[in-house]
Motif scaffolding. Sequence first.
Motif, PDB file in Angstrom:
ATOM      1  N   ASP A  46       0.867  -1.178   0.000  1.00 53.00           N
ATOM      2  CA  ASP A  46       0.000   0.000   0.000  1.00 53.00           C
ATOM      3  C   ASP A  46       0.900   1.223   0.000  1.00 53.00           C
ATOM      4  N   ILE A  47       0.800   2.035  -1.043  1.00 55.05           N
ATOM      5  CA  ILE A  47       1.626   3.233  -1.195  1.00 55.05           C
ATOM      6  C   ILE A  47       0.708   4.452  -1.080  1.00 55.05           C
ATOM      7  N   VAL A  48       1.046   5.359  -0.188  1.00 54.65           N
ATOM      8  CA  VAL A  48       0.223   6.554   0.032  1.00 54.65           C
ATOM      9  C   VAL A  48       1.045   7.784  -0.327  1.00 54.65           C
ATOM     10  N   ILE A  49       0.546   8.582  -1.279  1.00 53.08           N
ATOM     11  CA  ILE A  49       1.258   9.745  -1.786  1.00 53.08           C
ATOM     12  C   ILE A  49       0.394  10.986  -1.626  1.00 53.08           C
ATOM     13  N   ALA A  50       0.958  12.050  -1.064  1.00 48.07           N
ATOM     14  CA  ALA A  50       0.218  13.305  -0.873  1.00 48.07           C
ATOM     15  C   ALA A  50      -0.023  13.973  -2.223  1.00 48.07           C
ATOM     16  N   THR A  51      -1.285  14.189  -2.570  1.00 49.60           N
ATOM     17  CA  THR A  51      -1.635  14.749  -3.879  1.00 49.60           C
ATOM     18  C   THR A  51      -1.080  16.152  -4.076  1.00 49.60           C
ATOM     19  N   ALA A  52      -1.056  16.950  -3.015  1.00 58.95           N
ATOM     20  CA  ALA A  52      -0.570  18.326  -3.140  1.00 58.95           C
ATOM     21  C   ALA A  52       0.933  18.385  -3.357  1.00 58.95           C
ATOM     22  N   LEU A  53       1.655  17.320  -3.005  1.00 54.19           N
ATOM     23  CA  LEU A  53       3.112  17.316  -3.099  1.00 54.19           C
ATOM     24  C   LEU A  53       3.622  16.569  -4.318  1.00 54.19           C
ATOM     25  N   CYS A  54       2.845  15.623  -4.816  1.00 53.43           N
ATOM     26  CA  CYS A  54       3.317  14.784  -5.915  1.00 53.43           C
ATOM     27  C   CYS A  54       2.230  14.592  -6.967  1.00 53.43           C
ATOM     28  N   GLU A  55       2.648  14.574  -8.225  1.00 55.42           N
ATOM     29  CA  GLU A  55       1.748  14.165  -9.288  1.00 55.42           C
ATOM     30  C   GLU A  55       2.221  12.804  -9.795  1.00 55.42           C
ATOM     31  N   ILE A  56       1.284  11.907 -10.015  1.00 58.49           N
ATOM     32  CA  ILE A  56       1.619  10.545 -10.409  1.00 58.49           C
ATOM     33  C   ILE A  56       1.387  10.387 -11.899  1.00 58.49           C
ATOM     34  N   VAL A  57       2.403   9.911 -12.593  1.00 60.39           N
ATOM     35  CA  VAL A  57       2.342   9.730 -14.035  1.00 60.39           C
ATOM     36  C   VAL A  57       2.669   8.279 -14.359  1.00 60.39           C
ATOM     37  N   TYR A  58       1.855   7.660 -15.200  1.00 59.12           N
ATOM     38  CA  TYR A  58       2.107   6.285 -15.625  1.00 59.12           C
ATOM     39  C   TYR A  58       2.715   6.280 -17.017  1.00 59.12           C
ATOM     40  N   GLU A  59       3.881   5.660 -17.127  1.00 59.32           N
ATOM     41  CA  GLU A  59       4.568   5.533 -18.407  1.00 59.32           C
ATOM     42  C   GLU A  59       4.300   4.129 -18.955  1.00 59.32           C
ATOM     43  N   ILE A  60       3.776   4.049 -20.162  1.00 61.59           N
ATOM     44  CA  ILE A  60       3.376   2.759 -20.743  1.00 61.59           C
ATOM     45  C   ILE A  60       4.309   2.423 -21.891  1.00 61.59           C
ATOM     46  N   PRO A  61       5.132   1.379 -21.759  1.00 59.31           N
ATOM     47  CA  PRO A  61       6.027   0.992 -22.846  1.00 59.31           C
ATOM     48  C   PRO A  61       5.228   0.477 -24.044  1.00 59.31           C
ATOM     49  N   ILE A  62       5.669   0.793 -25.237  1.00 56.88           N
ATOM     50  CA  ILE A  62       5.014   0.327 -26.449  1.00 56.88           C
ATOM     51  C   ILE A  62       5.951  -0.660 -27.153  1.00 56.88           C
ATOM     52  N   SER A  63       5.466  -1.897 -27.330  1.00 55.94           N
ATOM     53  CA  SER A  63       6.261  -2.912 -28.012  1.00 55.94           C
ATOM     54  C   SER A  63       6.047  -2.818 -29.509  1.00 55.94           C
ATOM     55  N   ARG A  64       7.142  -2.939 -30.260  1.00 51.66           N
ATOM     56  CA  ARG A  64       7.057  -2.901 -31.713  1.00 51.66           C
ATOM     57  C   ARG A  64       7.366  -4.285 -32.274  1.00 51.66           C
ATOM     58  N   GLN A  65       6.567  -4.675 -33.270  1.00 54.85           N
ATOM     59  CA  GLN A  65       6.786  -5.972 -33.909  1.00 54.85           C
ATOM     60  C   GLN A  65       8.065  -5.954 -34.720  1.00 54.85           C
TER      61      GLN A  65
END
Length: 227
Positions: free
Chosen positions: A208-227
């Motif tokens: 369980d990870i708790v992050i203060a919204t006012a202090l941190c912005e959370i960004v998800y990086e999604i890898p893209i696989s190429r054929q």
Amino acid sequence: MIVADVLRQQIAEHEWTPGDRLPSRLQIAEECGAGENVVRRAQELLISQGVLEGRAGSGTYVAEPRSRVRVVRSSAREQPGGSPFCSDMQALGKQGHWTSRTEAKVPAPVEIARRLGIADSGLCVRTVYELTAGSLVVLPEGGPHAGVGHVNRMAELGVTVSHAVEQPEPRHATAEEASLLGIQKTALVTHIRRTYSSDQGRPVETADIVIATALCEIVYEIPISRQ
């Protein structure tokens, strides 16, 4: 215009500046043509957003602006040879530190048991971390494998971690979380439930990870696989 918007506009127009004490709720209520309870709820909302701060026995003040740290969640974080948290801090030009407390063979709470696919009250190892920016393998922060990250610790046990699933949701901080994070009790946090699974499909660790919204912005990086 709702009371929260009025207060936010007055701050934006520098009628009040950081560190200024706001007028009483009664005075604001009279100026806005609203009830004191409406003003109280508006102030609580702005406190949770980091615009205002409440000081016990003193009143409500305009908060000092605080820059938000970007926290990137990505599979690239889970690389052999180090701690994802330390890597995150190095990318920000900071040194990562943490304190931890580990208990072995403790009964798993119902929610944790469900995530790990074990019986209610089944035994597990529980570690509580407090991360800041400035053992045996089963004990995450003790011995020669301390601080190397979950994937590497499991590898030492012959377990290959193949993937992790994260479930983020916003909520208000508990009193304990607010104290640890240095935020108001009503402040918004993002609660991330993260579960690691082995290549056999078995959950091996959950967090369980708790992050203060006012202090941190959370960004998800999604890898893209190429054929």
